[in-house]
Structures are given as structure tokens and as C-alpha cells.
Design an enzyme around this catalytic site. Structure first.
Site, PDB file in Angstrom:
ATOM      1  N   LYS A   1       6.247   0.376 -14.181  1.00 42.80           N
ATOM      2  CA  LYS A   1       7.052  -0.650 -14.849  1.00 42.80           C
ATOM      3  C   LYS A   1       8.084  -1.237 -13.871  1.00 42.80           C
ATOM      4  CE  LYS A   1       8.116   2.345 -18.172  1.00 42.80           C
ATOM      5  NZ  LYS A   1       7.194   3.436 -17.791  1.00 42.80           N
ATOM      6  N   THR A   2       8.801  -0.345 -13.166  1.00 44.21           N
ATOM      7  CA  THR A   2       9.801  -0.820 -12.199  1.00 44.21           C
ATOM      8  C   THR A   2       9.110  -1.609 -11.087  1.00 44.21           C
ATOM      9  OG1 THR A   2      10.929   1.268 -12.614  1.00 44.21           O
ATOM     10  CG2 THR A   2      11.737  -0.048 -10.771  1.00 44.21           C
TER      11      THR A   2
ATOM     12  N   ARG B   1       2.599   7.573  -9.974  1.00 42.44           N
ATOM     13  CA  ARG B   1       3.688   8.362  -9.375  1.00 42.44           C
ATOM     14  C   ARG B   1       3.207   9.773  -9.058  1.00 42.44           C
ATOM     15  NH1 ARG B   1       8.616   7.971 -12.550  1.00 42.44           N
ATOM     16  NH2 ARG B   1       9.046   6.149 -11.285  1.00 42.44           N
TER      17      ARG B   1
ATOM     18  N   THR C   1      10.050   4.016 -22.444  1.00 37.02           N
ATOM     19  CA  THR C   1       8.962   4.941 -22.743  1.00 37.02           C
ATOM     20  C   THR C   1       8.756   5.004 -24.254  1.00 37.02           C
ATOM     21  OG1 THR C   1      10.662   6.633 -22.616  1.00 37.02           O
ATOM     22  CG2 THR C   1       9.199   6.443 -20.725  1.00 37.02           C
TER      23      THR C   1
ATOM     24  N   ASP D   1      16.103  -0.288 -17.114  1.00 37.20           N
ATOM     25  CA  ASP D   1      15.201   0.828 -17.434  1.00 37.20           C
ATOM     26  C   ASP D   1      15.737   1.558 -18.668  1.00 37.20           C
ATOM     27  OD1 ASP D   1      13.029   2.434 -17.083  1.00 37.20           O
ATOM     28  OD2 ASP D   1      13.829   3.550 -15.369  1.00 37.20           O
TER      29      ASP D   1
HETATM   30  P1  ADP Z   1       7.889   3.493 -13.909  1.00 36.62           P
HETATM   31  O1  ADP Z   1       8.942   2.463 -13.696  1.00 36.62           O
HETATM   32  O2  ADP Z   1       6.863   3.056 -14.925  1.00 36.62           O
HETATM   33  O3  ADP Z   1       8.415   4.864 -14.197  1.00 36.62           O
HETATM   34  P2  ADP Z   1       7.344   3.016 -11.095  1.00 36.62           P
HETATM   35  O4  ADP Z   1       7.208   1.541 -11.111  1.00 36.62           O
HETATM   36  O5  ADP Z   1       8.618   3.568 -10.571  1.00 36.62           O
HETATM   37  O6  ADP Z   1       7.042   3.625 -12.555  1.00 36.62           O
HETATM   38  O7  ADP Z   1       6.087   3.588 -10.285  1.00 36.62           O
HETATM   39  C1  ADP Z   1       6.089   4.839  -9.646  1.00 36.62           C
HETATM   40  C2  ADP Z   1       5.432   4.752  -8.280  1.00 36.62           C
HETATM   41  O8  ADP Z   1       4.027   4.614  -8.473  1.00 36.62           O
HETATM   42  C3  ADP Z   1       5.853   3.522  -7.467  1.00 36.62           C
HETATM   43  O9  ADP Z   1       6.717   3.848  -6.442  1.00 36.62           O
HETATM   44  C4  ADP Z   1       4.620   2.972  -6.840  1.00 36.62           C
HETATM   45  O10 ADP Z   1       4.535   3.355  -5.499  1.00 36.62           O
HETATM   46  C5  ADP Z   1       3.498   3.631  -7.595  1.00 36.62           C
HETATM   47  N1  ADP Z   1       2.805   2.629  -8.402  1.00 36.62           N
HETATM   48  C6  ADP Z   1       3.062   2.337  -9.702  1.00 36.62           C
HETATM   49  N2  ADP Z   1       2.209   1.412 -10.143  1.00 36.62           N
HETATM   50  C7  ADP Z   1       1.400   1.106  -9.115  1.00 36.62           C
HETATM   51  C8  ADP Z   1       0.286   0.215  -8.977  1.00 36.62           C
HETATM   52  N3  ADP Z   1      -0.132  -0.525 -10.005  1.00 36.62           N
HETATM   53  N4  ADP Z   1      -0.325   0.153  -7.773  1.00 36.62           N
HETATM   54  C9  ADP Z   1       0.091   0.926  -6.756  1.00 36.62           C
HETATM   55  N5  ADP Z   1       1.114   1.798  -6.828  1.00 36.62           N
HETATM   56  C10 ADP Z   1       1.766   1.887  -7.994  1.00 36.62           C
END
Ligand code: ADP
Length: 352
Positions: free
Chosen positions: A79-80, A232, A173, A124
Site C-alpha cells: 500500500k505504501t 514484505r 488493514t 497509514d
Molecule cells: P504495506 O504498506 O501494504 O504494509 P509496503 O508498501 O510497505 O506494504 O510493502 C512492503 C515491501 O514489499 C516494500 O518495501 C516493497 O519493497 C515490497 N513490495 C510491496 N509491493 C510490491 C510490489 N507490488 N512489487 C514489488 N515489491 C513490492
């Protein structure tokens, strides 16, 4: 894309354990290095990406900022990262913060007043925003105004202060925990899906390339199999497996080394870790397969109920190990088979 380094911006730190896909301080640096910056390098989430590309194009043609977006889904699904990709693809700056860090009205006012035209504001855990902050956000999201009160008693006046047009991207979430009025103010609301094994394999190969890790195709597949559908976790595991390969072998992550390293980390072939298995076994052995309420389950497992609900359960539900019923959680016949649970009491309640 420019990530604001405004030191005053409140940023929350979350606790984590080894497989819990919540973020740690170590992750932040690590993740910023490997975070995809463009739609092309952002793997998977195909429907969402094509919908976003159209919305971005349309906003450019109309010369307006992109609609406010809400992304929901379990932690670690990107998401981030997607918010950063959107900022990059729209050549905008981005401010990243988290709802629990926005405590006082002046926190949210300060953030909104400091926005530049067209900037992306990423919040977030937006379901944890307090009521006062939410109410300040409403006119900001709708009309790009802040309603500020001045004076007291009879001389109390509300001033409408304009702020630059911006795009709010909220992540949560728990979409269900968002208040109706806040949810309604997002033009686009989208759920992020767990990743397929093939998509996770691509994530792993991409990360390995960036980190200079030698990994074979089969090695990447083995790690993907056990990454719980979550980039992640895939990224974390590829690093752990590479450490193992370096110490125990010649540094190359092949299938055998990957499997050995992952066994060593107590992650089984389906990607379940000790907590997942513990959760299923407790329902099976202590509560005859369920149903059992979330709080009871959390107490029995010694885990926080929120972590169970937001981190562990989504994957177990998606993979069909457990079911949610009005009376609580139940394990499924699939879980009995996969975990080799042999308890006649369990079987009976499950097939009722
Ligand atoms: P969330 O915000 O949903 O908790 P993040 O955006 O922080 O998740 O993602 C976690 C890690 O996973 C990121 O640092 C990134 O490197 C990797 N990641 C997430 N989505 C992708 C994607 N679609 N393709 C490649 N790497 C991804």
C-alpha cells in the site's frame, strides 16, 4: 518523486516479529532501497494498476489532482509502495505519516497547511484517526479548506482557510473500522490482493538483483512458496536465505539451500509459521475445532487480538485453513488434512 524529510512529520513505529509483515526500523531503510518506484517495476495488482493509470491520465487531462484513494488489505502487500509509485508517476511530492501519530488537532492542521499544490499525503492506519482529526479532514478533502475557529462564546467565528489541492491516500488493514463519512470522501476505494507464487517469485528475483544475491529460478520458487502471499515477507526471507547460503554453502541460493534455510526458520512448505500453526492447533485441540471467539483465542495464544485479526487471520482465511462464523473462528477440514490433525472431536464439529 520527492519524499518529504520534514522531521516534524509524525511517523509511527510498529513492533514486529520474524514473520509478522508489520514494519520495523530496519525494514524502513531496507525497504526504501528496494521499493519499486514505477508502475512497471510494481509487480502484480494488475486490475488496480490499470484502473489507477486511467485515473491518473484523466486527472492530467482535466488538470486536477488525482481523486483521494483508500487502499485496504493486510500489512506488507504494497500500500505504501503504491502511494510512492503514484506520487512518482504524477511527478508529485509525497508526505508519509500514520494516524496514531496525529494526536492533536494541530498535528493534522500543520500537515495540511504545509502541503504543496498537487502533493500526495499518505496516512497509514487511517482507521485509527481520531474524531477531531477526521472532522478537520472532511472540508480539506472535499473543498480544500480548513475550518478554523477564532474567538470565544458570542464572538466565536469560523474562518475558512484555503489549502493547496492535494491527493490523500489512506491505507488500512481494517476497512470496516473506518467511519462512514470518512470512507465516503474517497473517490477510489480498493482492496490489495495477496500475491500469486509467480508474482512473488518476480518480487524475489528483483530484490535479489538489487541486493546482489545469487539465486536460481528454483531457489526463488522455493522462497515464493513460503512467503504467505506477501512481498514484505518474500523480501525478508530472501535476505535470510541468502545469509544462510553464504555461511553454510557457496552463497548461491538454490532450491536445496532455500528449503533448508526455511526449515531452519520453522516456516513450513505452505508458508505457515509457528504462530499460524499454533493458532490452528489451539482451535483444534482446546476448542474441538471451534467456533471460538477472537478474544478467547488471543488469550489462549498469548497474542494481541488485533494482530491475530489483522496479520494472521487474513492469510489463513484466504488459504481456507479457518472460517469466520457469527459464533467465532472455526478450522476447516482442509486445515485438519494439511496439519495432520487427528482428533475425532474436531472432525465432528467441523462437518456439523
Ligand atoms: P504495506 O504498506 O501494504 O504494509 P509496503 O508498501 O510497505 O506494504 O510493502 C512492503 C515491501 O514489499 C516494500 O518495501 C516493497 O519493497 C515490497 N513490495 C510491496 N509491493 C510490491 C510490489 N507490488 N512489487 C514489488 N515489491 C513490492
Amino acid at each position: 518523486m520527492i519524499i518529504s524529510n520534514d522531521e516534524k512529520l509524525p511517523i509511527i513505529k510498529k513492533k514486529t516479529d520474524k514473520l509478522n509483515p508489520s514494519i520495523t526500523d530496519f525494514d524502513k531503510t531496507f525497504e526504501n532501497n528496494i521499493r519499486p518506484k514505477t508502475f512497471d517495476s510494481y509487480i502484480g495488482q494488475t486490475n488496480l494498476k490499470s484502473m489507477l493509470k486511467i485515473s491518473i491520465e484523466a486527472a492530467k487531462k482535466r488538470n486536477v489532482p488525482l481523486d483521494h484513494l483508500l487502499f485496504y488489505g493486510p500489512p506488507g502487500l504494497g500500500k505504501t509502495t503504491l502511494a510512492c509509485v503514484i506520487a512518482n508517476e504524477t511527478s508529485s511530492e509525497i508526505k508519509i505519516t500514520s494516524a496514531p501519530a496525529i494526536e492533536r488537532p494541530r498535528d493534522i492542521i500543520g500537515i495540511l497547511m504545509s502541503l504543496k499544490p498537487g502533493e500526495v499525503l499518505f496516512i497509514d492506519e487511517i482507521h485509527r484517526l481520531n474524531k477531531v482529526a477526521e472532522e478537520i479532514l472532511y472540508p480539506a478533502m472535499e473543498d480544500f479548506f480548513l475550518d478554523m475557529n477564532t474567538g470565544k462564546g458570542q464572538s466565536l467565528k469560523t474562518l475558512r482557510v484555503p489549502i493547496p489541492k492535494f491527493t490523500l491516500i489512506g491505507a488500512t488493514t481494517k476497512a470496516g473500522a473506518l467511519s462512514g463519512p470518512l470512507r465516503d470522501r474517497f473517490g477510489i476505494v480498493h482492496r490489495l490482493e495477496f500475491y500469486s507464487k509467480e508474482e512473488l517469485k518476480q518480487v524475489i528475483i528483483r530484490t535479489a538483483e538489487i541486493l546482489n544475491i545469487s539465486i536460481t529460478d528454483k531457489g526463488a520458487e522455493a522462497v515464493a512458496m513460503r512467503s504467505r502471499g506477501t512481498p514484505r515477507i518474500a523480501n525478508r526471507l530472501v535476505k535470510r536465505v541468502s545469509d544462510y547460503a553464504l555461511v553454510k554453502s557457496n552463497g548461491v541460493v538454490d532450491e536445496q539451500i532455500a528449503n533448508k534455510a526455511l526449515d531452519n526458520l520453522n516456516i513450513d512448505k505452505t508458508g505457515l509459521d509457528g504462530t499460524d500453526r499454533g493458532l490452528i492447533k489451539i482451535i483444534a485441540e482446546k476448542y474441538q475445532g471451534g467456533p471460538v471467539g477472537l478474544e478467547t483465542l488471543a488469550a489462549a495464544l498469548g497474542e494481541d487480538s488485533k494482530t491475530i485479526e489483522e496479520v494472521y487471520e487474513p492469510y489463513l482465511l484466504q488459504e481456507g485453513y479457518i472460517q469466520r462464523t457469527p459464533r467465532g473462528r472455526k478450522i476447516t477440514p482442509y486445515a485438519v488434512k494439511m496439519l495432520n490433525l487427528n482428533n475425532s472431536n474436531v472432525q465432528q464439529t467441523l462437518f456439523e
